[in-house]
Scaffold this active site. Structure first.
Site, PDB file in Angstrom:
ATOM      1  CB  SER A   1      11.254   7.325 -23.553  1.00 18.62           C
ATOM      2  OG  SER A   1      10.296   7.895 -22.637  1.00 18.62           O
TER       3      SER A   1
ATOM      4  CD  GLU B   1      12.165   2.713 -22.553  1.00 17.64           C
ATOM      5  OE1 GLU B   1      12.002   4.426 -21.937  1.00 17.64           O
ATOM      6  OE2 GLU B   1      11.642   2.366 -23.263  1.00 17.64           O
TER       7      GLU B   1
ATOM      8  NE  ARG C   1       9.938   1.734 -20.117  1.00 14.68           N
ATOM      9  CZ  ARG C   1       9.061   2.853 -19.438  1.00 14.68           C
ATOM     10  NH1 ARG C   1       8.327   2.122 -18.569  1.00 14.68           N
ATOM     11  NH2 ARG C   1       8.701   4.281 -20.297  1.00 14.68           N
TER      12      ARG C   1
HETATM   13  N1  EPU Z   1      10.403  17.333 -18.127  1.00 20.98           N
HETATM   14  C1  EPU Z   1      11.161  18.255 -18.529  1.00 20.98           C
HETATM   15  N2  EPU Z   1      11.406  18.876 -19.826  1.00 20.98           N
HETATM   16  C2  EPU Z   1      11.374  18.264 -20.226  1.00 20.98           C
HETATM   17  C3  EPU Z   1      10.181  16.577 -20.607  1.00 20.98           C
HETATM   18  C4  EPU Z   1       9.854  16.273 -18.810  1.00 20.98           C
HETATM   19  O1  EPU Z   1      11.008  19.473 -17.416  1.00 20.98           O
HETATM   20  O2  EPU Z   1      11.561  18.539 -21.635  1.00 20.98           O
HETATM   21  C5  EPU Z   1       9.985  17.255 -16.642  1.00 20.98           C
HETATM   22  C6  EPU Z   1       8.626  17.865 -16.305  1.00 20.98           C
HETATM   23  O3  EPU Z   1       8.389  18.177 -15.243  1.00 20.98           O
HETATM   24  C7  EPU Z   1       7.357  16.438 -16.481  1.00 20.98           C
HETATM   25  C8  EPU Z   1       8.250  15.645 -15.577  1.00 20.98           C
HETATM   26  O4  EPU Z   1       9.680  15.471 -16.351  1.00 20.98           O
HETATM   27  O5  EPU Z   1       6.360  16.675 -16.248  1.00 20.98           O
HETATM   28  C9  EPU Z   1       8.139  14.263 -16.300  1.00 20.98           C
HETATM   29  O6  EPU Z   1       7.663  14.437 -18.149  1.00 20.98           O
HETATM   30  P1  EPU Z   1       6.551  13.019 -18.349  1.00 20.98           P
HETATM   31  O7  EPU Z   1       5.124  13.307 -17.909  1.00 20.98           O
HETATM   32  O8  EPU Z   1       6.372  13.186 -19.622  1.00 20.98           O
HETATM   33  O9  EPU Z   1       6.662  11.796 -17.904  1.00 20.98           O
HETATM   34  P2  EPU Z   1       8.545  10.935 -18.567  1.00 20.98           P
HETATM   35  O10 EPU Z   1       9.192  10.892 -17.199  1.00 20.98           O
HETATM   36  O11 EPU Z   1       9.233  12.049 -19.089  1.00 20.98           O
HETATM   37  C10 EPU Z   1       7.384   9.029 -18.514  1.00 20.98           C
HETATM   38  C11 EPU Z   1       7.730   7.550 -19.080  1.00 20.98           C
HETATM   39  C12 EPU Z   1       7.319   7.415 -20.580  1.00 20.98           C
HETATM   40  C13 EPU Z   1       5.714   7.945 -20.640  1.00 20.98           C
HETATM   41  C14 EPU Z   1       5.320   8.616 -19.992  1.00 20.98           C
HETATM   42  C15 EPU Z   1       3.961   9.620 -19.076  1.00 20.98           C
HETATM   43  C16 EPU Z   1      10.050   6.499 -19.119  1.00 20.98           C
HETATM   44  C17 EPU Z   1      11.759   6.172 -19.514  1.00 20.98           C
HETATM   45  N3  EPU Z   1       9.544   7.157 -19.765  1.00 20.98           N
HETATM   46  O12 EPU Z   1       8.232  10.166 -19.261  1.00 20.98           O
HETATM   47  O13 EPU Z   1       7.153   6.269 -21.607  1.00 20.98           O
HETATM   48  O14 EPU Z   1       4.914   7.871 -21.798  1.00 20.98           O
HETATM   49  O15 EPU Z   1       6.627   8.655 -18.915  1.00 20.98           O
HETATM   50  O16 EPU Z   1       3.892   7.846 -18.554  1.00 20.98           O
HETATM   51  O17 EPU Z   1       9.903   6.065 -18.603  1.00 20.98           O
HETATM   52  C18 EPU Z   1       8.743   5.167 -23.321  1.00 20.98           C
HETATM   53  O18 EPU Z   1       9.221   4.335 -22.405  1.00 20.98           O
HETATM   54  O19 EPU Z   1       9.190   5.833 -24.650  1.00 20.98           O
HETATM   55  C19 EPU Z   1       7.687   6.242 -22.690  1.00 20.98           C
HETATM   56  C20 EPU Z   1       7.227   7.569 -23.514  1.00 20.98           C
END
Ligand code: EPU
Length: 348
Positions: free
Chosen positions: A246, A342, A171
């Protein structure tokens, strides 16, 4: 598709006291003193000359999907409306900075150009993809950007920048750091794979989702649809409820810190990075602090994804920031980890 070079120069969109309600997906109701939209490289040069001659603050925006205004912006807001998705052969796709990023992904998938499909449905424009290094499901746009064409604001000259010079990281890019407000991006050339399709399905629940559908080796179209389905299920539609995806970045901690946390929280999700550090998932940290589905004033935490803050209706930017600060404080107190937005927060 057409290039933009024939667009007239003299009727560039240049409006005073402009409402930004349609230019930020958080749906914050603020104005700017002046709004300029350029549709060609020539208009971008004209915009650069205006920015040089006016001694006024300015910001450059894309689709407004990663922005939070905290009040009226007393200055010039600039946006690209340069269109065009042009295949130049050999996997190279030259796109106007004002094209919608997801239209580029759709174009790639229908034209057998691969490696963009995991980035399906990410909101925002082509120009912002190169600033923000958008990423999802194990892919980052930096891996498919070849060059960036831009107008240098100081000189109004057109330059071509190699992706290798942009210091891309999670990012991050030079456009967000030392090059902030230095360039108006006009075009981004992506380099896609053209040979055999090699789907990336390891990250998150993509493979599980494909398995449920009985798909073993997905086509690019099927992978795109799967990513779209997952995102639609988890992320709120900004047309229905204001948000900017995010809100926080996932924090990275050193091994020592990770090991002490992992002992206490055995179910803590994490990804090991090539340098040995660990990426912790901010959504999980926020969820564990009990914030999921809660609100503060008219700002809320999404009930299906704690990483996303939402406008519950009529929220001000300050209300969203107050919620963000309360969450950051709790995460710091409970886990000893600082998390950072972010989303680009624009001060008044
Ligand atoms: N989780 C929870 N509770 C929640 C949300 C997440 O426990 O409410 C835990 C779960 O274990 C889940 C893990 O966190 O499996 C990861 O969550 P998720 O797969 O939704 O991915 P993320 O790390 O939260 C990142 C990006 C997203 C992107 C997804 C998919 C960042 C800041 N965000 O989210 O990007 O779509 O991975 O690859 O790196 C964005 O930048 O706007 C965005 C949506």
């Amino acid at each position: 598709m057409e290039t933009d070079e024939d667009s007239p120069v003299n009727d560039m969109k240049d409006v005073r006291n402009y409402s930004l309600l349609g230019n930020n997906t958080f749906g914050i109701d603020v104005c700017c003193s002046r709004f300029i939209e350029f549709r060609s490289t020539e208009e971008a040069r004209q915009t650069a000359r205006i920015l040089n001659s006016e001694n006024t603050p300015f910001i450059i925006i894309g689709g407004g999907s990663n922005l939070l205004f905290t009040g009226d912006f007393n200055g010039i807001v600039v946006r690209s409306a340069i269109k065009g998705i042009l295949y130049e052969g050999d996997g190279r796709l030259c796109c106007g900075s004002g094209e919608k990023w997801d239209d580029v992904v759709a174009y790639c998938v229908s034209n057998n150009l691969y490696d963009a499909e995991n980035l399906s449905l990410i909101p925002g424009d082509v120009g912002a993809s190169a600033v923000q290094n958008i990423g999802a499901y194990g892919a980052e746009v930096k891996d498919i950007i070849e060059t960036i064409e831009a107008v240098e604001i100081d000189t109004a000259n057109v330059v071509t920048i190699d992706a290798a010079d942009c210091q891309y990281a999670y990012r991050r890019s030079r456009f967000k750091g030392e090059w902030k407000n230095r360039y108006l991006i006009t075009r981004v050339t992506y380099r896609l794979s053209t040979g055999r399709f090699d789907p990336k399905t390891e990250y998150g629940n993509i493979s599980g989702e494909l398995c449920r559908q009985g798909i073993v080796t997905p086509s690019a179209e099927q992978l795109r649809q799967t990513v779209i389905d997952i995102r639609r299920r988890k992320l709120p539609d900004p047309d229905v409820q204001g948000n900017a995806g995010s809100f926080f970045m996932n924090p990275v901690v050193d091994r020592k810190k990770y090991e002490s946390l992992a002992k206490r929280y055995t179910d803590m999700p994490h990804y090991q990075l090539p340098d040995g550090k660990e990426k912790i998932l901010a959504g999980w940290l926020i969820d564990r602090c009990g914030w999921k589905g809660r609100s503060l004033g008219r700002a809320g935490v999404h009930d299906r994804q704690a990483l996303v803050l939402v406008n519950l209706g009529g929220a001000t930017g300050d209300e969203i920031v107050a919620l963000s600060n309360a969450i950051r404080k709790d995460v710091l107190e409970k886990f000893g980890i600082e998390i950072f937005p972010e989303v680009n927060i624009i001060p008044k």
